[in-house]
Design a protein around this motif. Structure first.
Motif, PDB file in Angstrom:
ATOM      1  N   GLY A  82      25.021   5.400   8.602  1.00 58.85           N
ATOM      2  CA  GLY A  82      24.402   3.619   8.394  1.00 58.85           C
ATOM      3  C   GLY A  82      23.814   2.648   9.922  1.00 58.85           C
ATOM      4  O   GLY A  82      24.403   3.607  11.039  1.00 58.85           O
ATOM      5  N   GLY A  83      23.652   1.914   9.766  1.00 61.40           N
ATOM      6  CA  GLY A  83      23.086   0.943  10.432  1.00 61.40           C
ATOM      7  C   GLY A  83      24.699   0.564  11.975  1.00 61.40           C
ATOM      8  O   GLY A  83      26.025   0.947  11.225  1.00 61.40           O
ATOM      9  N   GLY A  84      24.214   0.802  13.029  1.00 59.25           N
ATOM     10  CA  GLY A  84      25.151   0.264  13.555  1.00 59.25           C
ATOM     11  C   GLY A  84      24.913   1.074  15.166  1.00 59.25           C
ATOM     12  O   GLY A  84      24.970   0.377  16.205  1.00 59.25           O
TER      13      GLY A  84
ATOM     14  N   THR B 119       8.199  11.767  -2.678  1.00 61.12           N
ATOM     15  CA  THR B 119       8.124  13.381  -1.670  1.00 61.12           C
ATOM     16  C   THR B 119       9.078  12.523  -0.465  1.00 61.12           C
ATOM     17  O   THR B 119      10.213  13.692   0.153  1.00 61.12           O
ATOM     18  N   ARG B 120       8.958  11.916  -0.062  1.00 65.36           N
ATOM     19  CA  ARG B 120       9.819  10.902   1.285  1.00 65.36           C
ATOM     20  C   ARG B 120      11.097  11.056   1.178  1.00 65.36           C
ATOM     21  O   ARG B 120      11.961  10.500   2.282  1.00 65.36           O
ATOM     22  N   THR B 121      11.351   9.887   0.627  1.00 63.86           N
ATOM     23  CA  THR B 121      12.740   9.776  -0.553  1.00 63.86           C
ATOM     24  C   THR B 121      13.185  10.539  -0.980  1.00 63.86           C
ATOM     25  O   THR B 121      14.189  10.060  -1.381  1.00 63.86           O
TER      26      THR B 121
ATOM     27  N   ALA C 251      21.124   7.120   1.318  1.00 64.85           N
ATOM     28  CA  ALA C 251      19.380   6.835   1.827  1.00 64.85           C
ATOM     29  C   ALA C 251      18.613   7.247   1.442  1.00 64.85           C
ATOM     30  O   ALA C 251      17.313   7.117   1.318  1.00 64.85           O
ATOM     31  N   ASN C 252      18.682   8.486   1.822  1.00 62.60           N
ATOM     32  CA  ASN C 252      17.373   9.420   1.674  1.00 62.60           C
ATOM     33  C   ASN C 252      17.947  10.981   1.278  1.00 62.60           C
ATOM     34  O   ASN C 252      18.425  11.928   1.792  1.00 62.60           O
ATOM     35  N   LYS C 253      16.485  11.716   0.337  1.00 64.54           N
ATOM     36  CA  LYS C 253      17.233  13.249  -0.489  1.00 64.54           C
ATOM     37  C   LYS C 253      17.308  14.092   0.451  1.00 64.54           C
ATOM     38  O   LYS C 253      17.856  14.983   0.322  1.00 64.54           O
TER      39      LYS C 253
ATOM     40  N   TYR D 251      15.081  -4.375  10.071  1.00 61.73           N
ATOM     41  CA  TYR D 251      15.078  -3.683  10.834  1.00 61.73           C
ATOM     42  C   TYR D 251      14.602  -2.484  11.210  1.00 61.73           C
ATOM     43  O   TYR D 251      15.805  -2.353  11.226  1.00 61.73           O
ATOM     44  N   GLN D 252      13.485  -1.393  11.014  1.00 59.41           N
ATOM     45  CA  GLN D 252      14.332   0.156  11.606  1.00 59.41           C
ATOM     46  C   GLN D 252      12.809   0.676  11.648  1.00 59.41           C
ATOM     47  O   GLN D 252      11.500   0.481  11.283  1.00 59.41           O
ATOM     48  N   GLU D 253      13.859   1.287  12.799  1.00 59.70           N
ATOM     49  CA  GLU D 253      12.470   2.752  13.336  1.00 59.70           C
ATOM     50  C   GLU D 253      12.981   3.807  11.983  1.00 59.70           C
ATOM     51  O   GLU D 253      14.651   4.740  12.926  1.00 59.70           O
TER      52      GLU D 253
ATOM     53  N   ALA E 124      28.198  -0.939   7.537  1.00 58.17           N
ATOM     54  CA  ALA E 124      26.385  -0.930   7.186  1.00 58.17           C
ATOM     55  C   ALA E 124      26.425   0.399   5.485  1.00 58.17           C
ATOM     56  O   ALA E 124      27.298   0.083   4.999  1.00 58.17           O
ATOM     57  N   CYS E 125      25.830   1.537   5.901  1.00 54.90           N
ATOM     58  CA  CYS E 125      25.646   1.988   4.769  1.00 54.90           C
ATOM     59  C   CYS E 125      26.756   3.172   5.055  1.00 54.90           C
ATOM     60  O   CYS E 125      27.306   3.940   3.727  1.00 54.90           O
ATOM     61  N   SER E 126      27.931   2.989   5.841  1.00 54.92           N
ATOM     62  CA  SER E 126      29.239   3.951   5.645  1.00 54.92           C
ATOM     63  C   SER E 126      30.390   2.831   5.207  1.00 54.92           C
ATOM     64  O   SER E 126      31.332   3.082   5.659  1.00 54.92           O
TER      65      SER E 126
ATOM     66  N   ASP F  97       1.002  -1.336  -0.245  1.00 53.00           N
ATOM     67  CA  ASP F  97      -0.196   0.092  -0.183  1.00 53.00           C
ATOM     68  C   ASP F  97       1.130   0.898   0.024  1.00 53.00           C
ATOM     69  O   ASP F  97       2.008   2.004   0.704  1.00 53.00           O
ATOM     70  N   THR F  98       1.246   1.900  -1.011  1.00 57.67           N
ATOM     71  CA  THR F  98       2.858   2.843  -0.942  1.00 57.67           C
ATOM     72  C   THR F  98       1.945   3.651  -2.573  1.00 57.67           C
ATOM     73  O   THR F  98       0.845   2.721  -3.564  1.00 57.67           O
ATOM     74  N   THR F  99       2.673   4.886  -2.092  1.00 57.23           N
ATOM     75  CA  THR F  99       2.192   5.480  -4.355  1.00 57.23           C
ATOM     76  C   THR F  99       3.599   6.045  -4.620  1.00 57.23           C
ATOM     77  O   THR F  99       4.430   6.217  -3.362  1.00 57.23           O
TER      78      THR F  99
HETATM   79  N1  ACO Z   1       4.014   4.551   1.452  1.00 59.33           N
HETATM   80  C1  ACO Z   1       3.277   4.834   1.895  1.00 59.33           C
HETATM   81  N2  ACO Z   1       2.854   5.735   3.540  1.00 59.33           N
HETATM   82  C2  ACO Z   1       4.288   5.203   4.218  1.00 59.33           C
HETATM   83  C3  ACO Z   1       5.397   3.982   3.700  1.00 59.33           C
HETATM   84  C4  ACO Z   1       5.275   3.631   2.246  1.00 59.33           C
HETATM   85  N3  ACO Z   1       6.676   3.181   1.247  1.00 59.33           N
HETATM   86  N4  ACO Z   1       5.881   4.006   4.350  1.00 59.33           N
HETATM   87  C5  ACO Z   1       5.673   4.268   5.494  1.00 59.33           C
HETATM   88  N5  ACO Z   1       4.521   4.509   5.331  1.00 59.33           N
HETATM   89  C6  ACO Z   1       2.964   5.527   5.956  1.00 59.33           C
HETATM   90  C7  ACO Z   1       3.852   5.085   7.221  1.00 59.33           C
HETATM   91  O1  ACO Z   1       3.217   3.858   7.925  1.00 59.33           O
HETATM   92  C8  ACO Z   1       3.183   6.647   8.982  1.00 59.33           C
HETATM   93  O2  ACO Z   1       1.907   6.198   8.592  1.00 59.33           O
HETATM   94  P1  ACO Z   1       1.094   6.443  10.168  1.00 59.33           P
HETATM   95  O3  ACO Z   1       1.204   8.522  10.835  1.00 59.33           O
HETATM   96  O4  ACO Z   1      -0.111   6.268   9.836  1.00 59.33           O
HETATM   97  O5  ACO Z   1       1.838   5.919  10.824  1.00 59.33           O
HETATM   98  C9  ACO Z   1       3.912   7.697   8.006  1.00 59.33           C
HETATM   99  O6  ACO Z   1       3.560   6.676   6.158  1.00 59.33           O
HETATM  100  C10 ACO Z   1       5.525   8.299   7.738  1.00 59.33           C
HETATM  101  O7  ACO Z   1       5.858   7.222   8.418  1.00 59.33           O
HETATM  102  P2  ACO Z   1       7.415   7.605   9.457  1.00 59.33           P
HETATM  103  O8  ACO Z   1       8.092   6.579   9.341  1.00 59.33           O
HETATM  104  O9  ACO Z   1       7.087   8.978  10.105  1.00 59.33           O
HETATM  105  O10 ACO Z   1       7.796   8.749   7.489  1.00 59.33           O
HETATM  106  P3  ACO Z   1       9.367   9.196   7.565  1.00 59.33           P
HETATM  107  O11 ACO Z   1       8.394  10.594   6.475  1.00 59.33           O
HETATM  108  O12 ACO Z   1      10.207   9.546   8.377  1.00 59.33           O
HETATM  109  O13 ACO Z   1       9.680   8.602   6.235  1.00 59.33           O
HETATM  110  C11 ACO Z   1      11.845   6.835   5.216  1.00 59.33           C
HETATM  111  C12 ACO Z   1      10.543   7.419   6.203  1.00 59.33           C
HETATM  112  C13 ACO Z   1      12.393   6.849   4.686  1.00 59.33           C
HETATM  113  C14 ACO Z   1      11.822   5.709   5.841  1.00 59.33           C
HETATM  114  C15 ACO Z   1      13.080   8.192   6.579  1.00 59.33           C
HETATM  115  O14 ACO Z   1      12.168   7.772   8.147  1.00 59.33           O
HETATM  116  C16 ACO Z   1      14.603   7.820   6.676  1.00 59.33           C
HETATM  117  O15 ACO Z   1      14.418   7.745   5.206  1.00 59.33           O
HETATM  118  N6  ACO Z   1      14.494   7.361   7.638  1.00 59.33           N
HETATM  119  C17 ACO Z   1      16.431   7.319   7.735  1.00 59.33           C
HETATM  120  C18 ACO Z   1      16.507   6.381   6.592  1.00 59.33           C
HETATM  121  C19 ACO Z   1      18.118   5.919   6.729  1.00 59.33           C
HETATM  122  O16 ACO Z   1      19.086   7.256   6.467  1.00 59.33           O
HETATM  123  N7  ACO Z   1      19.445   4.709   7.519  1.00 59.33           N
HETATM  124  C20 ACO Z   1      20.146   4.792   7.475  1.00 59.33           C
HETATM  125  C21 ACO Z   1      20.950   3.902   5.864  1.00 59.33           C
HETATM  126  S1  ACO Z   1      20.373   2.199   5.696  1.00 59.33           S
HETATM  127  C22 ACO Z   1      21.708   1.076   6.429  1.00 59.33           C
HETATM  128  O17 ACO Z   1      22.718   1.291   7.086  1.00 59.33           O
HETATM  129  C23 ACO Z   1      21.126  -0.392   5.781  1.00 59.33           C
END
Ligand code: ACO
Length: 333
Positions: A317-319, A40-42, A260-262, A220-222, A117-119, A32-34
């Protein structure tokens, strides 16, 4: 008599992404995404996926290294060391670098993997440079590659939109001038480990029916918590390396950020004071390939670089792990 410091130069770069394109519109059919939410988020439009049985990260690494050897006219037997940064090794052991060395004919080399991880690529590049600077190694290959699709749950909309497969490799050799790797800063904070991890499959939680049922072999990612750490730390460490080396925004030719994210990249560029024309971006086409993003970026934009250009590489990144690296580009195309 003062002896000049031996520096490690990047003397070639090559990247590889698999052919299969996983677009935002295909993801719309899986979860369920668009396209609008993802863009816009990434800032990600599509990512590449390595399809087929028995295709591990080494497949990506082998393509990168073979291309690199060919491009730089290097005999594989002259390679002293191969370091591979990855969080998706083919197996826990042997190392992916070993598998790559075997398949590219680097029979006089040894190697090891780096998990950051990403570093990972910045960690591996700074590690590889030590062997050159010590004067003990003449040709070191540093690979950053990940098959993120192997640890993604394509029913988890929060993560499946973010990641892709791909990698890149660079050749490090002693610099004949003052170009090459000038400085780096690396940091880690294990207290963030629970926010971004692969919960099972290691010695803590070996694979079991329960770990599979609970989907603990997937990333797993918060996201929103990680986002805050990423923005602060990637911006801080990029500013820190500039200050440490007396670099002003005008001195920087390009920022080569982990993709990772614009929005994280924009925050980093803002803090550094560099305009969008200096920020290298390919996240739209490849997504987050973890250790692969920075070498893929160097490969994509290689033609832009001129000898002596100041580049800042930065990642989080992760760590958690994060880092920045300052280098002067060593060749013209
Ligand atoms: N499509 C539609 N809605 C979505 C999606 C999706 N794909 N994913 C999440 N949502 C929803 C969520 O469920 C949430 O809804 P809710 O408010 O009803 O719960 C809402 O969108 C907002 O979710 P957030 O997680 O708060 O969105 P956020 O703006 O934070 O963007 C993202 C999420 C893109 C993951 C961002 O948090 C991010 O870039 N985090 C950092 C990632 C990163 O840099 N990681 C490190 C590197 S990775 C590595 O080391 C392996």
């Amino acid at each position: 008599m003062s002896s000049k410091k031996l520096r490690a130069s990047i003397t070639g770069v090559h990247g590889y992404v698999p052919d299969y394109i996983l677009s935002n519109s295909e993801l719309e059919t899986l979860v369920d995404t668009t396209d609008e939410w993802i863009m816009t988020r990434t800032g990600i439009k599509e990512r590449r996926i390595l399809k087929g049985d028995l295709q591990g990260t080494s497949v990506l690494g082998i393509k990168c290294v073979k291309g690199l050897l060919e491009k730089t006219n290097t005999d594989p037997k002259d390679i002293d060391l191969i370091i591979c940064a990855t969080v998706t090794p083919d197996m826990f052991f042997p190392s992916t670098s070993n598998l790559i060395a075997d398949k590219v004919g680097a029979s006089n080399s040894y190697g090891f993997d780096i998990s950051a991880a990403c570093s990972g690529f910045i960690y591996a590049l700074s590690t590889g440079s030590q062997f050159i600077e010590a004067g003990t190694h003449k040709k070191v290959i540093v690979v950053g590659a990940d098959k993120m699709s192997s640890i993604i749950d394509y029913e988890d909309r929060k993560n499946c939109v973010l990641f892709g497969d791909g990698g890149g490799a660079v050749l490090l050799e002693p610099s004949s001038d003052d170009t090459g790797i000038q400085d780096y800063l690396l940091k880690s904070d294990g207290s963030g480990s629970d926010m971004l991890c692969l919960k099972a499959g290691g010695s803590l939680r070996p694979a079991s029916k329960d770990t599979i049922k609970n989907k603990e072999h997937y990333i797993y990612q918060e996201g929103s918590s990680v986002f805050k750490f990423a923005v602060t730390n990637m911006a801080d460490i990029s500013e820190e390396i500039m200050k440490k080396n007396n670099l002003k925004a005008d001195d920087i030719a390009y920022l080569v950020p982990h993709q990772a994210n614009k929005r994280i990249i924009d925050a980093t560029a803002n803090r550094m004071g560099v305009g969008p024309d200096k920020v290298l971006l390919n996240i739209e086409r490849y997504g987050n390939t973890t250790a692969g993003t920075i070498p893929l970026c160097l490969w994509d934009f290689e033609k832009k670089f001129k000898k002596g250009d100041n580049l800042i590489l930065a990642a989080f990144g992760g760590g958690f792990t994060w880092g920045s690296l300052y280098l002067k580009w060593s060749y013209n195309n």
